[in-house]
Design a protein around this motif. Structure first.
Motif, short mmCIF file in Angstrom:
data_model
loop_
_atom_site.label_atom_id
_atom_site.label_comp_id
_atom_site.label_asym_id
_atom_site.label_seq_id
_atom_site.Cartn_x
_atom_site.Cartn_y
_atom_site.Cartn_z
N LEU A 160 -101.79 31.96 58.28
CA LEU A 160 -102.56 33.19 58.16
C LEU A 160 -102.42 34.06 59.40
CD1 LEU A 160 -105.90 31.90 56.60
CD2 LEU A 160 -103.93 32.89 55.44
N SER A 164 -103.38 26.68 57.71
CA SER A 164 -103.01 26.77 56.31
C SER A 164 -103.78 25.76 55.52
CB SER A 164 -101.50 26.55 56.14
OG SER A 164 -101.18 25.21 56.49
N THR A 176 -101.02 36.98 55.62
CA THR A 176 -100.38 35.90 56.38
C THR A 176 -99.53 36.50 57.50
OG1 THR A 176 -98.38 35.82 55.04
CG2 THR A 176 -100.29 34.59 54.24
N TRP A 235 -98.63 29.15 53.66
CA TRP A 235 -98.30 30.09 54.71
C TRP A 235 -99.30 30.01 55.86
CZ3 TRP A 235 -99.57 32.50 49.76
CH2 TRP A 235 -98.49 32.52 48.88
#
Length: 228
Positions: free
Chosen positions: A59, A22, A129, A57
């Motif tokens: 990925l 992230s 994500t 988030w």
């Protein structure tokens, strides 16, 4: 452009986008965007509008990062997209995105700037994500001001001068009025010669008449008296 570029290097530091990783924001938000508030460039030149984004988030294995740009306002029409490649017809062959997959910053470059390119530009990003597809964009965007070429016309009684300024350079021209154009050197010499010839002719005529009159008086004085 030197100072904005320096700010870009200091402010938009590169960070990688890797699967499972992230690019967390410095704030408590899950995502964010950074764009310069205002840029300006001369008509006919080029401009690079920088951007950077962040998110919190994780990925997906294939994040499928997509960058797009829109203009005028937050919900304005799109002018560029990387996914399903698209470039607006008004920007054909004039747009290039300086961005590499795996990075979270870059810039949109506009070439051969026109007056109608003056607008506000918003960058939008889309990533996949672990929780699904997420997309967000800059709220305020970057206001682009186009510096137009200027023309200043000054009218006088005998001439009209026009100065055109483009990108800091000026070109001046001078147009003379046909009703008051000065005599050329040839014309001045011709008039002077004509005046001199006229004076010589008048002087010659006066001398000739004087000579003829004196000759007539001498002839009368020499004639014998024939009276008986």
């Amino acid at each position: 452009m030197g100072l904005p570029l320096l700010l870009l290097l200091l402010l938009l530091l590169p960070a990688s986008l890797q699967a499972g990783g992230s690019a967390k924001c410095s704030s408590n938000l899950d995502y964010g965007f950074k764009q310069l508030k205002h840029l300006s460039a001369p008509e006919g030149g080029s401009i690079c509008i920088p951007f950077s984004f962040c998110y919190s988030w994780e990925l997906a294995k294939d994040p499928r990062v997509s960058i797009s740009w829109r203009r005028d306002h937050f919900h304005g029409e799109f002018i560029y997209r990387t996914r399903q490649p698209f470039t607006h017809e008004n920007y054909k062959n004039r747009l290039s995105l300086n961005w590499t997959k795996g990075w979270r910053n870059g810039c949109l470059q506009i070439h051969k700037l026109r007056g109608e390119d003056e607008s506000t530009y918003f960058c939008r990003v889309q990533v996949t994500t672990l929780k699904g597809l997420n997309e967000w964009q800059s709220i305020n965007g970057t206001k682009l001001t186009i510096i137009r070429n200027t023309k200043i016309t000054t009218k006088g009684p005998t001439s009209t001068s026009t100065t055109t300024t483009t990108d800091g350079c000026s070109v001046s021209g001078d147009k003379r009025s046909s009703g008051s154009s000065p005599l050329t050197l040839e014309a001045i010499v011709g008039v002077s010669l004509a005046g001199a010839v006229l004076k010589i002719a008048i002087l010659g005529l006066i001398l000739f008449r004087g000579w003829k009159r004196r000759k007539g008086l001498q002839t009368e004085a020499r004639a014998p008296d024939r009276t008986t």
